[in-house]
Design a protein around this motif. Structure first.
Motif, PDB file in Angstrom:
ATOM      1  N   ALA A 106       0.834  -1.200   0.000  1.00 54.53           N
ATOM      2  CA  ALA A 106       0.000   0.000   0.000  1.00 54.53           C
ATOM      3  C   ALA A 106       0.874   1.257   0.000  1.00 54.53           C
ATOM      4  O   ALA A 106       2.020   1.250   0.457  1.00 54.53           O
ATOM      5  CB  ALA A 106      -0.923   0.001   1.220  1.00 54.53           C
ATOM      6  N   ASP A 107       0.284   2.336  -0.474  1.00 50.15           N
ATOM      7  CA  ASP A 107       1.023   3.593  -0.590  1.00 50.15           C
ATOM      8  C   ASP A 107       0.948   4.379   0.714  1.00 50.15           C
ATOM      9  O   ASP A 107       0.350   5.454   0.800  1.00 50.15           O
ATOM     10  CB  ASP A 107       0.454   4.416  -1.750  1.00 50.15           C
ATOM     11  N   TRP A 108       1.542   3.791   1.740  1.00 52.47           N
ATOM     12  CA  TRP A 108       1.689   4.462   3.027  1.00 52.47           C
ATOM     13  C   TRP A 108       3.049   4.085   3.598  1.00 52.47           C
ATOM     14  O   TRP A 108       3.660   3.106   3.167  1.00 52.47           O
ATOM     15  CB  TRP A 108       0.542   4.163   3.976  1.00 52.47           C
ATOM     16  N   PRO A 109       3.588   4.845   4.531  1.00 54.27           N
ATOM     17  CA  PRO A 109       4.949   4.585   5.011  1.00 54.27           C
ATOM     18  C   PRO A 109       4.991   3.439   6.017  1.00 54.27           C
ATOM     19  O   PRO A 109       4.433   3.532   7.112  1.00 54.27           O
ATOM     20  CB  PRO A 109       5.357   5.910   5.665  1.00 54.27           C
ATOM     21  N   VAL A 110       5.637   2.343   5.636  1.00 54.28           N
ATOM     22  CA  VAL A 110       5.724   1.148   6.466  1.00 54.28           C
ATOM     23  C   VAL A 110       7.166   0.926   6.906  1.00 54.28           C
ATOM     24  O   VAL A 110       8.103   1.048   6.108  1.00 54.28           O
ATOM     25  CB  VAL A 110       5.220  -0.095   5.701  1.00 54.28           C
ATOM     26  N   THR A 111       7.336   0.572   8.174  1.00 51.66           N
ATOM     27  CA  THR A 111       8.607   0.049   8.669  1.00 51.66           C
ATOM     28  C   THR A 111       8.354  -1.327   9.251  1.00 51.66           C
ATOM     29  O   THR A 111       7.497  -1.493  10.121  1.00 51.66           O
ATOM     30  CB  THR A 111       9.227   0.965   9.736  1.00 51.66           C
ATOM     31  N   VAL A 112       9.092  -2.317   8.747  1.00 48.55           N
ATOM     32  CA  VAL A 112       8.942  -3.694   9.195  1.00 48.55           C
ATOM     33  C   VAL A 112      10.074  -4.026  10.167  1.00 48.55           C
ATOM     34  O   VAL A 112      11.257  -3.942   9.812  1.00 48.55           O
ATOM     35  CB  VAL A 112       8.958  -4.671   8.007  1.00 48.55           C
ATOM     36  N   VAL A 113       9.690  -4.373  11.381  1.00 48.96           N
ATOM     37  CA  VAL A 113      10.639  -4.767  12.423  1.00 48.96           C
ATOM     38  C   VAL A 113      10.475  -6.273  12.585  1.00 48.96           C
ATOM     39  O   VAL A 113       9.620  -6.743  13.319  1.00 48.96           O
ATOM     40  CB  VAL A 113      10.350  -4.019  13.743  1.00 48.96           C
ATOM     41  N   GLY A 114      11.283  -7.021  11.833  1.00 43.87           N
ATOM     42  CA  GLY A 114      11.098  -8.461  11.775  1.00 43.87           C
ATOM     43  C   GLY A 114      12.160  -9.233  12.530  1.00 43.87           C
ATOM     44  O   GLY A 114      12.911  -8.691  13.347  1.00 43.87           O
ATOM     45  N   LEU A 115      12.222 -10.528  12.232  1.00 39.10           N
ATOM     46  CA  LEU A 115      13.159 -11.402  12.941  1.00 39.10           C
ATOM     47  C   LEU A 115      14.610 -10.981  12.739  1.00 39.10           C
ATOM     48  O   LEU A 115      15.468 -11.312  13.566  1.00 39.10           O
ATOM     49  CB  LEU A 115      12.986 -12.853  12.468  1.00 39.10           C
ATOM     50  N   ASP A 116      14.886 -10.250  11.659  1.00 43.73           N
ATOM     51  CA  ASP A 116      16.244  -9.754  11.406  1.00 43.73           C
ATOM     52  C   ASP A 116      16.796  -8.981  12.596  1.00 43.73           C
ATOM     53  O   ASP A 116      18.012  -9.003  12.851  1.00 43.73           O
ATOM     54  CB  ASP A 116      16.240  -8.848  10.173  1.00 43.73           C
TER      55      ASP A 116
END
Length: 320
Positions: A184-194
């Protein structure tokens, strides 16, 4: 300056740790808890959110969310990790308060429209509620401040999956919803297993929470017994990774994390179902199912000691 958040959650032991972190931090105003299936079924998740609100005196709303994924068959609650009641089978009193009358996705839509540009969505469970909100009101992409997600695994530091060799649980529970949210065209930050597998609550650390953080610390210690036993039995470690609280830490202090930018897609079927893939190199290809989607942030490293200090400081101050 405080950040208003709606926390989409499937409480859940580490969810409870994240919820209490958000409530404790002076940098966050917890506007609402929207519940989702995942660690527990939707009724149990909602009961647990209401229990936390009532026991610890939260002022936030609680809205009940989706019962199942958009398309895939439900995988069932994570009973082996969180117990039958989601809180490590520690007995809890049934709450006497009720959830908001609106379904979670409608609550999200209405709150974003009421406070455009002010609210960050933080999702630490399957992403069905956010996908439903996008499908019903795509204009919310222009109304949200930011979207922060605990989910996914991109292979950094060799962290690739926790429920399959290549999929993280929240994304695997509803990969179609995750792909909708990530593209989607919104600002996402993914805080994943990394990064969540790079931070660790040791047994000694959780003992310190119990000994120094009053009723909140004692509660977290109690519910973590089941969780820590799972980690000890399955992984041979004395403690647990810092999953959901890491998303809250990002909201409080993004500088704790290094992020990598690029569009994200999710594999939605087959043996790699739930695999998250980011195109972070600016290369051209004849076929490119990433090219037309907005770049998003993926956290790839974390100052783990600073995160642990931030968490302990917040919970300690909250319990004073």
């Amino acid at each position: 300056m405080t950040t208003k958040i709606i926390l989409d959650t499937d409480p859940g032991i580490d969810d409870a740790m994240a919820i209490l972190f958000a409530e404790a931090s002076p940098a966050i105003e917890l506007v609402g808890l929207t519940t989702i299936y995942g660690n527990a079924d939707i009724d149990t998740s909602t009961r647990n959110a209401l229990y936390l609100k009532q026991r610890f005196g939260f002022q936030c709303d609680v809205a009940k969310g989706a019962t199942q994924p958009l398309k895939r068959e439900p995988v069932g609650a994570s009973v082996a990790v969180h117990g039958e009641n989601g809180f490590g089978d520690v007995p809890i009193e049934p709450p006497t308060i009720s959830a908001d009358s609106r379904p979670a996705h409608q609550y999200i839509i209405e709150m974003l429209k009421a406070s455009p540009g002010e609210i960050t969505l933080v999702a630490v469970g399957p992403l069905t509620n956010l996908a439903l909100a996008l499908e019903q009101a795509p204009e919310i992409t222009k109304l949200v401040k930011e979207v922060v997600i605990m989910g996914g695994a991109f292979g950094t530091h060799e962290h690739t999956g926790n429920v399959t060799p290549f999929a993280e649980a929240n994304v695997h529970d509803d990969p179609h919803a995750a792909d909708i949210v990530f593209t989607a065209d919104w600002p996402v930050t993914v805080v994943g297993l990394d990064v969540t597998h790079e931070a660790f609550f040791s047994t000694d650390y959780i003992d310190t929470l119990r000994d120094t953080c009053g009723e909140v610390g004692e509660f977290m210690w109690d519910i973590s017994r089941f969780y820590l036993d799972f980690y000890k039995t399955r992984m041979g470690v004395d403690g647990c990774f810092v999953h959901d609280p890491s998303a809250i830490a990002y909201v409080i202090d993004p500088d704790l994390f290094e992020v990598r930018k690029g569009p994200i897609r999710v594999v939605c079927e087959g043996p790699a179902e739930g695999l998250t893939l980011q195109k972070y190199k600016d290369t051209g290809h004849k076929t490119d199912e990433w090219a037309n989607y907005p770049p998003q942030n993926v956290a790839v490293s974390v100052n783990d000691q600073a995160l642990l200090d931030l968490y302990l400081d917040a919970i300690t101050s909250y319990s004073d």
